[in-house]
Design an enzyme around this catalytic site. Structure first.
Site, PDB file in Angstrom:
ATOM      1  N   GLU A   1      -3.371  68.961  41.916  1.00  0.00           N
ATOM      2  CA  GLU A   1      -3.038  68.199  40.709  1.00  0.00           C
ATOM      3  C   GLU A   1      -4.329  67.898  39.970  1.00  0.00           C
ATOM      4  OE1 GLU A   1      -0.113  65.024  40.910  1.00  0.00           O
ATOM      5  OE2 GLU A   1       0.606  65.823  42.800  1.00  0.00           O
TER       6      GLU A   1
ATOM      7  N   HIS B   1       2.232  54.785  33.095  1.00  0.00           N
ATOM      8  CA  HIS B   1       2.617  55.312  34.410  1.00  0.00           C
ATOM      9  C   HIS B   1       2.138  54.430  35.563  1.00  0.00           C
ATOM     10  CE1 HIS B   1       3.598  58.356  37.391  1.00  0.00           C
ATOM     11  NE2 HIS B   1       2.353  58.438  37.787  1.00  0.00           N
TER      12      HIS B   1
HETATM   13  C1  SIN Z   1       2.955  63.330  39.396  1.00  0.00           C
HETATM   14  O1  SIN Z   1       3.676  63.918  40.195  1.00  0.00           O
HETATM   15  O2  SIN Z   1       2.463  63.878  38.405  1.00  0.00           O
HETATM   16  C2  SIN Z   1       2.682  61.861  39.603  1.00  0.00           C
HETATM   17  C3  SIN Z   1       1.961  61.639  40.849  1.00  0.00           C
HETATM   18  C4  SIN Z   1       1.021  60.471  40.712  1.00  0.00           C
HETATM   19  O3  SIN Z   1       1.305  59.514  40.003  1.00  0.00           O
HETATM   20  O4  SIN Z   1      -0.059  60.532  41.293  1.00  0.00           O
END
Ligand code: SIN
Length: 515
Positions: free
Chosen positions: A127, A350
């Site tokens: 990620e 978020h």
């Molecule tokens: C995501 O899956 O993009 C969110 C995971 C996170 O908030 O680290």
């Protein structure tokens, strides 16, 4: 600007219950802390909704942990620090990363099923901000799988009781010490839960913005009640905006489109269909989240549009349906077949990096009061959290809080003194829905990704006015407590933002702070 309690209290009048440990919140931090408390202690875990109505349950991408020989702990530390603009507490980061594997193993022991390859090895994805593939996952509903396993484990324990639909109104304190929680149960009766240790694990602040990936239950209650109780609150200006939430004009509760799509090859495109992230960062679409969110907003402003697009069409239907079944289905129900069409996305609130200040063992400045998970802040995430470090934070520091409680609880007594508190009602009538909406509007407009001194001040005045009106009102309802908690967190966020004059990480000032 605060009142000590939200309601009138006379301890002698209230029904009392006695526990060793109270935990507020049934997300990953709350449940994992409960499971790490020794079974000779009586633990109650309370949640204002259902056990799985929380942000952990919505977590898609996964949990970051250095679990294989191709990775290196020092790289995970460096990625976390870099994403956080090096504002992080390095010792906290070291603890997070060093204690990741043992706690993930424990999650697995508790029954969590992460995706594995045909040889049985744990599968990983990448990620934003990660230099290695180290994000463990369970398809695209990792949080749901973890909460399922932890809930089943909690149900096996005789010493742990879960109470749903119980609203924690305030932490009760005497001069130095937290001695319990005032709650309203599901039939509206108020009770006092006495305890030797109280843990706030109630999650983040999404509904302070409304426009959020968070659950509708996330109203900043834990941070607001800790603030009223005198706990130190820190770094509230550092709000994380997820770059890719599903955009639709109507929808305020945004569907998260996990960063792991980009980890598996999805590409961000502007409204002309052009890729753009290469113009903003050498990591492209897998740059840290604050950078991607900022780039997307810049593109949106340049094009005068409400969204950009995420394109995963190159991966093919079979792959997408198998790897991201939840996102595939949810997008389809919103009219987009992601195997053929671009996904409209925009940044929304978020996560919060700030919160209740704790040490490395979850202790706050109030004796007997702990905090962990998103409600807590000990500098792990710096000015911007690295993707998939939040579930990890919940287990590493939940386990540390539990250990500290296990080691110290026998030296604490249950408080049996008195407490009388009377509020000063002005009895004015407030439309709570309107008040909540007004605050959310101000936060989305003036305390979003790009911040200006004048706009922060405008929001500050509005929120203070609203908070004063709310303090004077004579209500006793969940809607009222939530609204005042939202206003309190908004106040703390703006106040903190106004104090930080320079841009860093997720706090981006685009106009001078005026000295
Ligand atoms: C995501 O899956 O993009 C969110 C995971 C996170 O908030 O680290």
């Amino acid at each position: 600007m605060k009142k000590r309690y939200l309601v009138d209290i006379d301890l002698d009048e209230l029904e009392k219950f006695y526990w060793d440990v109270i935990i507020i919140g049934t997300g990953i931090a709350g449940l994992y802390t409960a499971l790490n408390i020794e079974d000779k202690y009586k633990v109650i875990v309370i949640t204002k909704d259902k056990i799985n109505e929380n942000n952990s349950n919505l977590a898609q991408g996964g949990i970051a942990a250095c679990m294989n020989e191709k990775d290196d702990i020092n790289l995970h530390i460096e990625d976390t620090m870099k994403a956080g603009s090096y504002y992080n507490d390095k010792d906290a980061v070291r603890i997070l990363v060093n204690e990741a594997a043992e706690n993930v193993e424990k999650l697995i022991k508790f029954g969590t099923k992460f995706d594995r390859d045909e040889l049985g090895n744990l599968m990983t994805t990448k990620e934003g901000g990660h230099s290695k593939r180290r994000v463990l996952h369970s398809k695209d509903q990792t949080g749901k799988e973890i909460i399922r396993a932890l809930t089943e484990e909690v149900e096996k324990r005789d010493n742990i009781k879960i109470i749903e639909k119980a609203f924690a109104i305030d932490i009760l304190t005497n001069k130095t010490t937290a001695f319990g929680v005032l709650i309203k149960d599901k039939i509206g009766e108020s009770h006092v839960l006495h305890s030797k240790a109280t843990v706030i694990a109630s999650g983040g602040i999404g509904q302070v913005y409304g426009n959020t990936t968070n659950s509708s239950t996330i109203t900043g209650d834990g941070i607001a009640m800790a603030y009223r109780a005198g706990a130190e609150i820190t770094d509230m200006e550092f709000i994380q905006f997820h770059p890719t939430a599903f955009y639709s004009e109507a929808d305020k509760k945004r569907l998260l489109i996990s960063e792991s799509l980009r980890g598996e090859g999805a590409i961000l495109r502007n409204n002309k269909g052009e890729t753009f992230m290469e113009n903003y960062h050498q990591m492209g679409g897998l740059a840290p989240r604050d950078i991607v969110a900022k780039a997307i907003l810049t593109e949106m402003k340049n094009e005068n549009k409400e969204n950009v697009y995420l394109d995963i069409t190159s991966k093919g239907k079979e792959y997408i349906k198998n790897r991201f079944p939840y996102i595939y289905k949810e997008c389809l129900s919103r009219g987009i077949d992601i195997s053929k069409e671009y996904i409209p996305v925009c940044p929304v609130q978020h996560y919060i990096m700030g919160g209740i200040k704790t040490d490395y063992n979850g202790r706050t400045n109030i004796i007997g009061l702990y905090a962990c998970g998103e409600a807590a802040s000990l500098g792990i995430h710096g000015a911007n959290r690295l993707a998939s470090n939040s579930l990890l934070d919940g287990i590493v520091f939940g386990s540390r809080a539990a250990k500290d409680i296990n080691e110290n609880i026998d030296s604490r007594n249950i408080y049996i003194g008195s407490l009388v508190y009377k509020r000063n009602y002005k009895d004015n009538q407030i439309n709570l829905k309107e008040s909540r909406y007004k605050i959310q509007e101000a936060m989305n407009k003036y305390v979003f990704i790009f911040r200006k001194y004048k706009e922060l001040n405008r929001a500050y005045k509005l929120v203070i006015e609203e908070l004063e009106r709310l303090y004077g009102a004579d209500y006793e309802s969940k809607e009222y407590y939530e609204c005042i908690n939202i206003a309190t967190v908004a106040y703390l966020t703006i106040e903190s933002a106004l104090r930080r004059k320079k841009s860093i990480g997720s706090h981006i000032m685009i106009e001078d702070m005026g000295g």
